[in-house]
Design a protein around this motif. Sequence first.
Motif, PDB file in Angstrom:
ATOM      1  N   LYS A  37       0.855  -1.190   0.000  1.00  0.00           N
ATOM      2  CA  LYS A  37       0.000   0.000   0.000  1.00  0.00           C
ATOM      3  C   LYS A  37       0.891   1.240   0.000  1.00  0.00           C
ATOM      4  N   PHE A  38       0.666   2.127  -0.994  1.00  0.00           N
ATOM      5  CA  PHE A  38       1.523   3.291  -1.167  1.00  0.00           C
ATOM      6  C   PHE A  38       0.666   4.529  -1.460  1.00  0.00           C
ATOM      7  N   LEU A  39       1.179   5.687  -1.109  1.00  0.00           N
ATOM      8  CA  LEU A  39       0.578   6.930  -1.575  1.00  0.00           C
ATOM      9  C   LEU A  39       0.598   6.933  -3.092  1.00  0.00           C
ATOM     10  N   GLY A  40      -0.512   7.380  -3.715  1.00  0.00           N
ATOM     11  CA  GLY A  40      -0.578   7.409  -5.167  1.00  0.00           C
ATOM     12  C   GLY A  40      -1.336   8.610  -5.688  1.00  0.00           C
ATOM     13  N   GLY A  41      -1.602   8.578  -6.985  1.00  0.00           N
ATOM     14  CA  GLY A  41      -2.215   9.698  -7.677  1.00  0.00           C
ATOM     15  C   GLY A  41      -1.138  10.557  -8.304  1.00  0.00           C
ATOM     16  N   SER A  42      -1.295  10.881  -9.585  1.00  0.00           N
ATOM     17  CA  SER A  42      -0.225  11.555 -10.311  1.00  0.00           C
ATOM     18  C   SER A  42       0.215  12.851  -9.651  1.00  0.00           C
ATOM     19  N   ALA A  43      -0.726  13.704  -9.261  1.00  0.00           N
ATOM     20  CA  ALA A  43      -0.347  14.990  -8.665  1.00  0.00           C
ATOM     21  C   ALA A  43       0.406  14.782  -7.354  1.00  0.00           C
ATOM     22  N   PHE A  71      -4.554   7.923   5.630  1.00  0.00           N
ATOM     23  CA  PHE A  71      -3.260   7.410   5.169  1.00  0.00           C
ATOM     24  C   PHE A  71      -2.619   8.365   4.172  1.00  0.00           C
ATOM     25  N   VAL A  72      -3.414   8.879   3.222  1.00  0.00           N
ATOM     26  CA  VAL A  72      -2.888   9.811   2.225  1.00  0.00           C
ATOM     27  C   VAL A  72      -2.326  11.055   2.899  1.00  0.00           C
ATOM     28  N   ARG A  73      -3.091  11.635   3.812  1.00  0.00           N
ATOM     29  CA  ARG A  73      -2.622  12.846   4.497  1.00  0.00           C
ATOM     30  C   ARG A  73      -1.319  12.586   5.255  1.00  0.00           C
ATOM     31  N   ARG A  74      -1.300  11.510   6.002  1.00  0.00           N
ATOM     32  CA  ARG A  74      -0.103  11.189   6.785  1.00  0.00           C
ATOM     33  C   ARG A  74       1.096  10.966   5.873  1.00  0.00           C
ATOM     34  N   LEU A  79       6.354  12.537   3.594  1.00  0.00           N
ATOM     35  CA  LEU A  79       7.187  12.632   2.395  1.00  0.00           C
ATOM     36  C   LEU A  79       7.477  14.074   1.991  1.00  0.00           C
ATOM     37  N   GLY A  80       7.152  15.030   2.864  1.00  0.00           N
ATOM     38  CA  GLY A  80       7.574  16.407   2.649  1.00  0.00           C
ATOM     39  C   GLY A  80       6.612  17.291   1.896  1.00  0.00           C
ATOM     40  N   VAL A  81       5.327  16.880   1.795  1.00  0.00           N
ATOM     41  CA  VAL A  81       4.333  17.660   1.066  1.00  0.00           C
ATOM     42  C   VAL A  81       3.328  18.240   2.056  1.00  0.00           C
ATOM     43  N   ASP A  82       3.080  19.536   1.969  1.00  0.00           N
ATOM     44  CA  ASP A  82       2.118  20.208   2.844  1.00  0.00           C
ATOM     45  C   ASP A  82       0.702  19.818   2.424  1.00  0.00           C
ATOM     46  N   ASP A  83      -0.101  19.323   3.359  1.00  0.00           N
ATOM     47  CA  ASP A  83      -1.459  18.852   3.046  1.00  0.00           C
ATOM     48  C   ASP A  83      -2.543  19.821   3.510  1.00  0.00           C
ATOM     49  N   THR A  84      -2.153  21.053   3.845  1.00  0.00           N
ATOM     50  CA  THR A  84      -3.122  22.017   4.352  1.00  0.00           C
ATOM     51  C   THR A  84      -4.301  22.204   3.399  1.00  0.00           C
ATOM     52  N   LEU A  85      -4.044  22.186   2.101  1.00  0.00           N
ATOM     53  CA  LEU A  85      -5.086  22.451   1.108  1.00  0.00           C
ATOM     54  C   LEU A  85      -5.721  21.172   0.559  1.00  0.00           C
ATOM     55  N   VAL A  86      -5.544  20.072   1.243  1.00  0.00           N
ATOM     56  CA  VAL A  86      -6.235  18.832   0.870  1.00  0.00           C
ATOM     57  C   VAL A  86      -7.559  18.797   1.623  1.00  0.00           C
ATOM     58  N   ALA A  87      -8.666  18.913   0.881  1.00  0.00           N
ATOM     59  CA  ALA A  87      -9.990  18.945   1.489  1.00  0.00           C
ATOM     60  C   ALA A  87     -10.452  17.545   1.858  1.00  0.00           C
TER      61      ALA A  87
END
Length: 349
Positions: A37-43, A71-74, A79-87
Amino acid sequence: MSTRSAAPEVLVLGRCGVDIYPLQVGVGLEDVETFGKFLGGSAANVAVAAARLGRRPWLLSGVGDDPFGRFVRRSLRELGVDDTLVATDAAHLTPVTFCEVFPPDRFPIWFYRRPTTPDLQLETSHLDLDAITGAELLWVTLTGLSEEPSRSAHHAALAARAGVSGAASAGSDRRPETRHTVLDLDHRADFWPASGGVGAAREQAQRALAHATVAVGNLHECWVATGQDDADAAADALLDLGVELAIVKRGPEGVLGATRTERVAVAASPAVVVNGLGAGDAFGGSLIDGLLAGLPLAELLVRCNAAGAIVASRLECSTAMPTPEEISAHIAAHAAAYAATQPQKSSDA
């Protein structure tokens, strides 16, 4: 809306989710026994790739109010990506993607995204216009234009950014060179049937290209956007549609980069392919890094190719993204292959 006073260095707008990849190679899904199980999605993958190279990306996307969303947010944060704007969308589930791995060139993929997903339910109200207009680089994907309300939100973001760039460059026919708006021509046919197929994708791509400074895609994706199936003709068409840099990925034939005054062909990077699905996203992260660093076109494309080759040699996508040192080592190890780089001046320079 605005959530912070400081603008991000990089803002990536698009899909995220969970990749469920088989841990057995050369086996159909019906016979796979274990998965990773891995983080995915092109963006999301592109944002991670940029972070691995030392950039400070934010992701503007959506997840469900479910365990996979958490899981995606964590994973983004780790991995160094800011998730503040993930609704967080309480009405739709975080998407998952399965693939089969048949190296070197067959990787069937199944998207569990029906009837829709949180990232395609982004509305204009989710946009942080300060972040969008203030970022040094904005990255958007064609997938985000495949359905509403995401389509309108993407066009609103592009228009807002173009308006600021236009004001900054009043009296000039060029956008500021220090700011980039990249359209990733990422095209997944499964996302478009209800929206009109290739015709609709082409219409949306061309509308978005009017506000982009850079376009990048493989030869098929460039054909979707332009109707041209020759790399040079597709690059010319993309430039005519308004971008300043057109990048056409040609698989085993390498990559072509073109501006109005320069054209560079870079040979394919040697790789022992394990899973080719993340190579384009690694290429994208390196493209972000190279654009912000102001690299010469040939060097930029060589590093992008090397990043893609490294990830193609690994199973997963997001957590496989290379470091700057790994890219440099790969280029040094394959210097002979890159000797085939062919810079030339455009005929109308």
